[in-house]
Design an enzyme around this catalytic site. Structure first.
Site, PDB file in Angstrom:
ATOM      1  N   ALA A   7      71.754 -34.990  43.829  1.00  0.00           N
ATOM      2  CA  ALA A   7      73.035 -35.673  44.312  1.00  0.00           C
ATOM      3  C   ALA A   7      73.588 -36.362  43.253  1.00  0.00           C
ATOM      4  CB  ALA A   7      72.480 -36.843  45.363  1.00  0.00           C
ATOM      5  N   GLY A  21      72.933 -36.457  39.757  1.00  0.00           N
ATOM      6  CA  GLY A  21      73.108 -35.807  38.496  1.00  0.00           C
ATOM      7  C   GLY A  21      74.392 -34.788  38.635  1.00  0.00           C
ATOM      8  N   LYS A  39      70.501 -55.307  43.036  1.00  0.00           N
ATOM      9  CA  LYS A  39      70.360 -53.851  43.557  1.00  0.00           C
ATOM     10  C   LYS A  39      68.831 -53.820  44.503  1.00  0.00           C
ATOM     11  CE  LYS A  39      71.507 -49.351  44.442  1.00  0.00           C
ATOM     12  NZ  LYS A  39      71.216 -48.084  43.451  1.00  0.00           N
ATOM     13  N   GLU A  87      59.914 -43.382  46.681  1.00  0.00           N
ATOM     14  CA  GLU A  87      60.297 -44.216  45.714  1.00  0.00           C
ATOM     15  C   GLU A  87      59.754 -45.779  45.887  1.00  0.00           C
ATOM     16  OE1 GLU A  87      64.594 -43.791  44.508  1.00  0.00           O
ATOM     17  OE2 GLU A  87      63.732 -42.751  42.614  1.00  0.00           O
TER      18      GLU A  87
HETATM   19  N1  NAP Z   1      71.810 -40.552  46.032  1.00  0.00           N
HETATM   20  C1  NAP Z   1      72.354 -41.624  45.969  1.00  0.00           C
HETATM   21  O1  NAP Z   1      73.153 -41.751  46.728  1.00  0.00           O
HETATM   22  C2  NAP Z   1      71.839 -42.822  45.112  1.00  0.00           C
HETATM   23  C3  NAP Z   1      72.451 -43.939  45.025  1.00  0.00           C
HETATM   24  C4  NAP Z   1      71.997 -44.885  44.013  1.00  0.00           C
HETATM   25  C5  NAP Z   1      70.832 -44.572  43.266  1.00  0.00           C
HETATM   26  N2  NAP Z   1      70.188 -43.324  43.440  1.00  0.00           N
HETATM   27  C6  NAP Z   1      68.928 -43.195  42.664  1.00  0.00           C
HETATM   28  O2  NAP Z   1      69.544 -42.083  41.699  1.00  0.00           O
HETATM   29  C7  NAP Z   1      68.154 -41.419  41.338  1.00  0.00           C
HETATM   30  C8  NAP Z   1      68.577 -40.011  41.443  1.00  0.00           C
HETATM   31  O3  NAP Z   1      68.533 -40.102  43.032  1.00  0.00           O
HETATM   32  P1  NAP Z   1      69.193 -38.460  43.717  1.00  0.00           P
HETATM   33  O4  NAP Z   1      69.488 -38.730  45.168  1.00  0.00           O
HETATM   34  O5  NAP Z   1      70.147 -37.789  42.788  1.00  0.00           O
HETATM   35  O6  NAP Z   1      68.185 -37.668  43.781  1.00  0.00           O
HETATM   36  P2  NAP Z   1      67.774 -36.059  44.322  1.00  0.00           P
HETATM   37  O7  NAP Z   1      69.246 -35.652  45.028  1.00  0.00           O
HETATM   38  O8  NAP Z   1      66.459 -35.902  45.012  1.00  0.00           O
HETATM   39  O9  NAP Z   1      67.890 -35.481  42.781  1.00  0.00           O
HETATM   40  C9  NAP Z   1      66.876 -35.264  41.943  1.00  0.00           C
HETATM   41  C10 NAP Z   1      66.950 -34.003  41.211  1.00  0.00           C
HETATM   42  O10 NAP Z   1      65.790 -34.386  40.080  1.00  0.00           O
HETATM   43  C11 NAP Z   1      65.325 -32.793  40.104  1.00  0.00           C
HETATM   44  N3  NAP Z   1      64.191 -32.824  39.313  1.00  0.00           N
HETATM   45  C12 NAP Z   1      62.769 -33.256  39.682  1.00  0.00           C
HETATM   46  N4  NAP Z   1      62.097 -33.411  38.670  1.00  0.00           N
HETATM   47  C13 NAP Z   1      62.778 -32.396  37.576  1.00  0.00           C
HETATM   48  C14 NAP Z   1      62.293 -31.921  36.377  1.00  0.00           C
HETATM   49  N5  NAP Z   1      61.121 -32.225  36.033  1.00  0.00           N
HETATM   50  N6  NAP Z   1      63.220 -31.298  35.787  1.00  0.00           N
HETATM   51  C15 NAP Z   1      64.509 -31.005  36.018  1.00  0.00           C
HETATM   52  N7  NAP Z   1      64.737 -31.371  37.363  1.00  0.00           N
HETATM   53  C16 NAP Z   1      63.989 -32.248  38.010  1.00  0.00           C
HETATM   54  C17 NAP Z   1      65.093 -32.350  41.457  1.00  0.00           C
HETATM   55  O11 NAP Z   1      64.932 -31.046  41.656  1.00  0.00           O
HETATM   56  P3  NAP Z   1      64.769 -29.996  43.108  1.00  0.00           P
HETATM   57  O12 NAP Z   1      66.187 -29.873  43.246  1.00  0.00           O
HETATM   58  O13 NAP Z   1      64.022 -28.789  42.312  1.00  0.00           O
HETATM   59  O14 NAP Z   1      64.081 -30.928  43.957  1.00  0.00           O
HETATM   60  C18 NAP Z   1      66.609 -32.843  41.962  1.00  0.00           C
HETATM   61  O15 NAP Z   1      67.572 -31.939  41.734  1.00  0.00           O
HETATM   62  C19 NAP Z   1      66.988 -42.010  42.157  1.00  0.00           C
HETATM   63  O16 NAP Z   1      66.335 -42.909  41.488  1.00  0.00           O
HETATM   64  C20 NAP Z   1      67.793 -42.717  43.247  1.00  0.00           C
HETATM   65  O17 NAP Z   1      66.838 -43.779  43.970  1.00  0.00           O
HETATM   66  C21 NAP Z   1      70.554 -42.331  44.333  1.00  0.00           C
END
Ligand code: NAP
Length: 294
Positions: free
Chosen positions: A11, A13, A175, A256
């Site tokens: 999400a 990235g 946060k 997490e």
């Molecule tokens: N989403 C939000 O609204 C939000 C808001 C604030 C903060 N955050 C924080 O931001 C961080 C990222 O969250 P997110 O929501 O973006 O998580 P996410 O959607 O689960 O994305 C994480 C990505 O990392 C990939 N990944 C995991 N291990 C990997 C590796 N070794 N090499 C390459 N890619 C890898 C996963 O791959 P797969 O697709 O293969 O699973 C997935 O695509 C977290 O700490 C979260 O708490 C998120």
């Protein structure tokens, strides 16, 4: 012009990739662990198809100018394995993750002085592996430092609210106060409306008060009324909202919990501060999810 690698194209990235591409100034490298044929980000201004080099294996990754890590905190070790090749020429690493231990998580892989913790906020969903729906502005805050200014500059001209702050620890702990209380819906398997109940609300206040006390011991400047503000925010949110901890539990993924609540207990012990509500929440959630994956 910079060559920027993104490790973790979920999400957060994906939104970062779309923003960087929109500048027209950068070359973006997506570091993924499964093939990614296309990536569409539905931004508030319309869809963006991300066109970038995709790399599946850390050994094949090029040296870059900047790395952005946006995996979940529980994937830090596997994410760290990308950094040897990506940082071969000394690239700094911006860590866009929840919690307050960004540096500790990546210190085994890259010198501390090259790690830039970033607090990210963005309303974004990921309905499928190659499509992301961004519902509002991405907020990126990092320390007022040379690295911080360099990171913010990458996003110049984009709709992101990227900036430096003079007291990063306080921003990160504030946060964390919000995220810590998010353990309750994940425990109860009920969406955010559950905060409207009196006993759940009282428990949320206690969880946040423990976080405030530990955060202060760590140097963050946190007012007493943050606990009430966090509860008000959860109560004002849509009743059917599902936070990421809860979503991870429902999907049977790791959670997490250590970055959001475990850290409060661990650092509380170091400072002699009791954190019984966070401790109990972790014990319950870990025990309920042990063995069955969800
Ligand atoms: N989403 C939000 O609204 C939000 C808001 C604030 C903060 N955050 C924080 O931001 C961080 C990222 O969250 P997110 O929501 O973006 O998580 P996410 O959607 O689960 O994305 C994480 C990505 O990392 C990939 N990944 C995991 N291990 C990997 C590796 N070794 N090499 C390459 N890619 C890898 C996963 O791959 P797969 O697709 O293969 O699973 C997935 O695509 C977290 O700490 C979260 O708490 C998120």
């Amino acid at each position: 012009m910079a060559r920027i690698a993104i490790v973790g194209v979920g999400a957060i990235g994906s939104v970062v990739a779309a923003l960087l591409q929109q500048t027209g100034r950068h070359e973006v490298v997506l570091c993924v662990r499964r093939p990614l044929a296309e990536l569409i980000v539905e931004t508030p201004d319309g869809p963006v198809e991300v066109r970038a080099t995709v790399v599946l294996n850390p050994a094949d990754a090029p040296a870059v100018d900047w790395v952005v890590v946006a995996t979940k905190t529980y994937n830090a070790d596997s994410a760290g394995r990308w950094l040897k090749t990506l940082c071969a020429q000394g690239a700094p690493v911006a860590v866009l993750q929840n919690g307050v231990e960004h540096c500790e998580r990546f210190a085994p892989y890259v010198p501390m002085e090259l790690i830039l913790p970033v607090i990210v906020d963005c309303p974004v969903e990921r309905p499928s592996a190659n499509r992301v729906r961004q519902r509002g502005v991405m907020y990126l805050k990092c320390s007022e430092s040379e690295l911080g200014r360099g990171f913010v500059e990458l996003f110049a001209g984009t709709p992101a609210d990227a900036g430096t702050v003079s007291d990063f620890a306080t921003v990160a702990w504030r946060k964390l106060c919000h995220n810590a209380a998010g353990v309750l819906p994940a425990l109860l398997l009920q969406p955010s409306g559950v905060f409207r109940g009196e006993t759940v609300g009282e428990t949320a206040l206690q969880i946040v008060r423990e976080c405030i006390e530990v955060g202060r011991a760590e140097g963050a400047k946190l007012d007493d009324d943050i606990a009430e503000a966090v509860l008000r925010a959860y109560r004002a949110a849509p009743v059917d909202g599902v936070n990421s901890l809860h979503a991870d539990r429902l999907a049977g993924r790791p959670m997490e919990i250590d970055a959001r609540n475990g850290v409060i207990v661990r650092l509380g012990k170091r400072h002699g501060i009791a954190t019984p509500c966070n401790q109990m929440a972790i014990a319950l959630l870990e025990t309920m999810t042990a063995g069955n994956g969800a």
